[in-house]
Design a protein around this motif. Structure first.
Motif, PDB file in Angstrom:
ATOM      1  N   PRO A   1       0.835  -1.212   0.000  1.00  0.00           N
ATOM      2  CA  PRO A   1       0.000   0.000   0.000  1.00  0.00           C
ATOM      3  C   PRO A   1       0.865   1.256   0.000  1.00  0.00           C
ATOM      4  CG  PRO A   1      -0.864  -1.614   1.541  1.00  0.00           C
ATOM      5  CD  PRO A   1       0.469  -2.132   1.084  1.00  0.00           C
ATOM      6  N   GLU A   2       0.345   2.320  -0.610  1.00  0.00           N
ATOM      7  CA  GLU A   2       1.129   3.535  -0.810  1.00  0.00           C
ATOM      8  C   GLU A   2       1.684   4.113   0.485  1.00  0.00           C
ATOM      9  OE1 GLU A   2      -1.082   6.393  -3.009  1.00  0.00           O
ATOM     10  OE2 GLU A   2      -1.208   5.156  -4.830  1.00  0.00           O
ATOM     11  N   GLU A   3       0.944   3.976   1.575  1.00  0.00           N
ATOM     12  CA  GLU A   3       1.371   4.601   2.827  1.00  0.00           C
ATOM     13  C   GLU A   3       2.734   4.096   3.289  1.00  0.00           C
ATOM     14  OE1 GLU A   3      -0.820   2.822   6.413  1.00  0.00           O
ATOM     15  OE2 GLU A   3      -2.044   2.171   4.707  1.00  0.00           O
ATOM     16  N   PHE A   4       3.087   2.867   2.918  1.00  0.00           N
ATOM     17  CA  PHE A   4       4.350   2.301   3.405  1.00  0.00           C
ATOM     18  C   PHE A   4       5.538   2.745   2.560  1.00  0.00           C
ATOM     19  CE2 PHE A   4       0.978  -0.500   4.957  1.00  0.00           C
ATOM     20  CZ  PHE A   4       1.189  -0.314   6.317  1.00  0.00           C
ATOM     21  N   PHE A   5       5.310   3.180   1.349  1.00  0.00           N
ATOM     22  CA  PHE A   5       6.359   3.846   0.589  1.00  0.00           C
ATOM     23  C   PHE A   5       6.616   5.231   1.176  1.00  0.00           C
ATOM     24  CE2 PHE A   5       4.865   0.662  -2.376  1.00  0.00           C
ATOM     25  CZ  PHE A   5       6.015   0.261  -3.055  1.00  0.00           C
ATOM     26  N   ARG A   6       5.538   5.887   1.565  1.00  0.00           N
ATOM     27  CA  ARG A   6       5.659   7.261   2.061  1.00  0.00           C
ATOM     28  C   ARG A   6       6.340   7.327   3.426  1.00  0.00           C
ATOM     29  NH1 ARG A   6       0.277   7.943  -0.646  1.00  0.00           N
ATOM     30  NH2 ARG A   6       0.760   9.053  -2.575  1.00  0.00           N
ATOM     31  N   VAL A   7       6.327   6.221   4.177  1.00  0.00           N
ATOM     32  CA  VAL A   7       7.076   6.169   5.436  1.00  0.00           C
ATOM     33  C   VAL A   7       8.539   6.530   5.199  1.00  0.00           C
ATOM     34  CG1 VAL A   7       7.996   4.567   7.162  1.00  0.00           C
ATOM     35  CG2 VAL A   7       5.558   4.540   6.606  1.00  0.00           C
ATOM     36  N   TYR A   8       9.056   6.150   4.035  1.00  0.00           N
ATOM     37  CA  TYR A   8      10.455   6.405   3.689  1.00  0.00           C
ATOM     38  C   TYR A   8      10.626   7.635   2.788  1.00  0.00           C
ATOM     39  CZ  TYR A   8      11.152   1.586   5.282  1.00  0.00           C
ATOM     40  OH  TYR A   8      11.197   0.429   6.026  1.00  0.00           O
ATOM     41  N   GLY A   9       9.512   8.259   2.424  1.00  0.00           N
ATOM     42  CA  GLY A   9       9.594   9.365   1.486  1.00  0.00           C
ATOM     43  C   GLY A   9       9.743   8.918   0.049  1.00  0.00           C
ATOM     44  N   TYR A  10       9.372   7.659  -0.253  1.00  0.00           N
ATOM     45  CA  TYR A  10       9.496   7.133  -1.606  1.00  0.00           C
ATOM     46  C   TYR A  10       8.219   7.380  -2.402  1.00  0.00           C
ATOM     47  CZ  TYR A  10      13.299   4.285   0.417  1.00  0.00           C
ATOM     48  OH  TYR A  10      14.431   3.850   1.065  1.00  0.00           O
ATOM     49  N   ASP A  11       8.369   7.506  -3.707  1.00  0.00           N
ATOM     50  CA  ASP A  11       7.231   7.559  -4.620  1.00  0.00           C
ATOM     51  C   ASP A  11       6.638   6.155  -4.705  1.00  0.00           C
ATOM     52  OD1 ASP A  11       5.516   7.566  -6.825  1.00  0.00           O
ATOM     53  OD2 ASP A  11       6.794   8.896  -8.006  1.00  0.00           O
ATOM     54  N   PRO A  12       5.326   5.974  -4.493  1.00  0.00           N
ATOM     55  CA  PRO A  12       4.725   4.630  -4.581  1.00  0.00           C
ATOM     56  C   PRO A  12       4.910   3.964  -5.941  1.00  0.00           C
ATOM     57  CG  PRO A  12       3.235   6.146  -3.484  1.00  0.00           C
ATOM     58  CD  PRO A  12       4.357   6.982  -4.031  1.00  0.00           C
ATOM     59  N   ASP A  13       5.220   4.750  -6.988  1.00  0.00           N
ATOM     60  CA  ASP A  13       5.454   4.177  -8.312  1.00  0.00           C
ATOM     61  C   ASP A  13       6.926   3.910  -8.585  1.00  0.00           C
ATOM     62  OD1 ASP A  13       2.739   4.220  -9.037  1.00  0.00           O
ATOM     63  OD2 ASP A  13       2.873   6.350  -9.572  1.00  0.00           O
ATOM     64  N   THR A  14       7.743   3.965  -7.556  1.00  0.00           N
ATOM     65  CA  THR A  14       9.171   3.738  -7.737  1.00  0.00           C
ATOM     66  C   THR A  14       9.444   2.360  -8.347  1.00  0.00           C
ATOM     67  OG1 THR A  14      11.315   3.615  -6.616  1.00  0.00           O
ATOM     68  CG2 THR A  14       9.407   2.860  -5.380  1.00  0.00           C
ATOM     69  N   THR A  15      10.472   2.285  -9.145  1.00  0.00           N
ATOM     70  CA  THR A  15      10.908   0.999  -9.695  1.00  0.00           C
ATOM     71  C   THR A  15      12.194   0.525  -9.027  1.00  0.00           C
ATOM     72  OG1 THR A  15      12.092   2.145 -11.473  1.00  0.00           O
ATOM     73  CG2 THR A  15       9.817   1.427 -11.924  1.00  0.00           C
ATOM     74  N   GLU A  16      12.629   1.245  -7.999  1.00  0.00           N
ATOM     75  CA  GLU A  16      13.826   0.835  -7.260  1.00  0.00           C
ATOM     76  C   GLU A  16      13.480  -0.363  -6.380  1.00  0.00           C
ATOM     77  OE1 GLU A  16      16.936   1.853  -7.341  1.00  0.00           O
ATOM     78  OE2 GLU A  16      16.536   3.345  -8.895  1.00  0.00           O
TER      79      GLU A  16
END
Length: 449
Positions: free
Chosen positions: A231-246
């Motif tokens: 879920p998007e909220e867990f990318f945002r915990v790190y400041g990452y874009d939820p659409d990241t390909t990293e």
């Protein structure tokens, strides 16, 4: 009059006995996470990944540094956990194929599973997550001691579509189920609901999350992006874009989503005042996938150990494990004695007030003295086997035969936990002794099938 008094006294005694027995039995929550490496959790030294709930669980109980699985793949690891018996003894020593996951017997029906023992003693039993030990009639969770089941029946379904090799893998009971949401959330919420409904009676919740298993490209729908999912909220915990390909960004989001699921289960225990009388165990089924065959997105860590899943080097078989049992285990304890996942079977029986079965060989040992009193490991040897790879841990020594035609290697884990210096040539007598003990063990367990 004496008869009436005696009858009343007997009734009172039996009632008091039942009350004492009920209050001395602990609930059990067994969380088995998937392909999470020793170096993936903050409480095991990861400097970036955020796992505050698992870290708090470790601070409230015991963290094991030398916890092993007897094999380095999902299906046989789970079979050993649920039976307390080595895979070579219980008959499930290989990873189930696609078809075996759907229709195979998997773990032989002669085996008696932990929930069956607990159910006989009045425990409510529920499983929520990855099954992966066979789904033929007689092999399903509700055939094998669980009152209820919600989960993916195979190795690693997609996190959102629940697809596994082109078919719906999510099931409720014995039937395919079209649910909604992220698998970690589904399993955490189902386990929490089970705890809420059984808060007034003893229960066993088995929660084998499918996270953080590698996202298999064969389980993706056409056009679905091939990347780690959360879920998007867990990318945002790190400041990452939820659409990241990293891959590293996606994996950290998956791990923090997993941690949040664990946190919801712990909160449910707290909400009903159950934490003080519940044994909570969290362990990984094997190490992360490392090495030359490592898939493109696999960025998990077994640091500081060598290799990973499907090998018998430390990265494949030494995994995280934390336990919390208030009043029995001291908070903030670190235990460095070698223990194995089959010991958790025995510990769960102990928490339920049960003795170890005597009608079959149980390879797990009671770990309480090591966990509570600092006693040595109850095992002379922890034997390791996957396919034709072999090994054992005996005290400080580790023997590994990394291929069927390879020479045995010897490592001193006290001085060389990374298994970088093979001492076999300088300690041939020790190699012969350990290899002889391994071969004797293998003959004995295979005769016990």
């Amino acid at each position: 009059m004496p008869l009436r008094f005696g009858t009343l006294a007997l009734v009172f005694f039996l009632g008091a006995f039942a009350h004492v027995r009920a209050t001395t039995r602990s609930n059990i929550v067994l969380i088995y996470i998937d392909n999470v490496g020793w170096g993936d959790l903050a409480c095991y030294g990861n400097p970036v990944t955020k796992t505050p709930n698992i870290d708090r669980l470790a601070s409230q109980g015991v963290r094991l540094t030398d916890f092993y699985v007897p094999t380095s793949s999902c299906s046989p690891s789970r079979g050993a956990l649920l039976t307390g018996r080595y895979p070579e003894r219980n008959g499930l020593a290989h990873q189930l194929s696609v078809e075996e996951n759907r229709t195979g017997i998997g773990l032989p029906h002669r085996e008696k599973l932990l929930p069956e023992y607990l159910k006989e003693q009045g425990f409510a039993t529920g499983a929520f997550g990855k099954w992966n030990v066979g789904f033929a009639e007689g092999s399903r969770p509700t055939d094998r001691g669980f009152d209820e089941y919600i989960g993916c029946i195979s190795g690693n379904c997609d996190y959102f579509t629940y697809s596994y090799n082109g078919r719906l893998d999510m099931h409720a009971g014995t039937e395919p189920a079209n649910l909604e949401g992220y698998t970690t959330d589904i399993f955490a919420d189902a386990a929490s609901d089970f705890i809420r409904r059984n808060a007034d009676s003893p229960f066993f919740a088995y929660v084998p999350f499918n996270a953080a298993h590698y996202p298999n490209p064969r389980n993706k729908a056409p056009g679905q992006p091939f990347r780690w999912q959360a879920p998007e909220e867990f990318f945002r915990v790190y400041g990452y874009d939820p659409d990241t390909t990293e891959p590293e960004h996606g994996y950290r989001a998956v791990m923090t989503a997993l941690d949040a699921g664990v946190g919801r289960i712990l909160e449910e225990l707290d909400r009903h005042g159950l934490a003080e009388r519940t044994l909570v165990i969290l362990a990984s089924d094997n190490g992360a996938w490392i090495g030359p065959r490592r898939p493109a997105l696999e960025v998990a860590s077994n640091a500081p150990f060598r290799d990973g899943r499907t090998s018998l080097y430390e990265g494949g078989v030494r995994t995280p494990c934390v336990l919390r049992w208030p009043g029995r285990l001291s908070a903030g304890t670190v235990v460095r004695e070698p223990l194995v996942n089959m010991d958790l079977f025995v510990l769960a029986l102990r928490a339920a007030g049960l003795s170890v079965p005597t009608d079959r060989a149980i390879d797990g040992r009671d770990p309480m003295a090591a966990l509570r009193d600092g006693a040595p490991s109850p095992h002379r040897n922890i034997f390791l086997q996957y396919r034709n790879l072999s090994g054992l841990r005996q005290g400080r020594w580790k023997l590994v035969r990394p291929a069927p035609d390879a020479a045995a290697e010897l490592y001193d884990l006290e001085l060389d936990f990374a298994e970088s210096t093979d001492l076999a040539a300088s300690r041939p007598e020790l190699v012969r002794q350990l290899w002889g003990e391994f071969k004797s063990w293998l003959v004995s367990v295979q005769q016990d099938k």
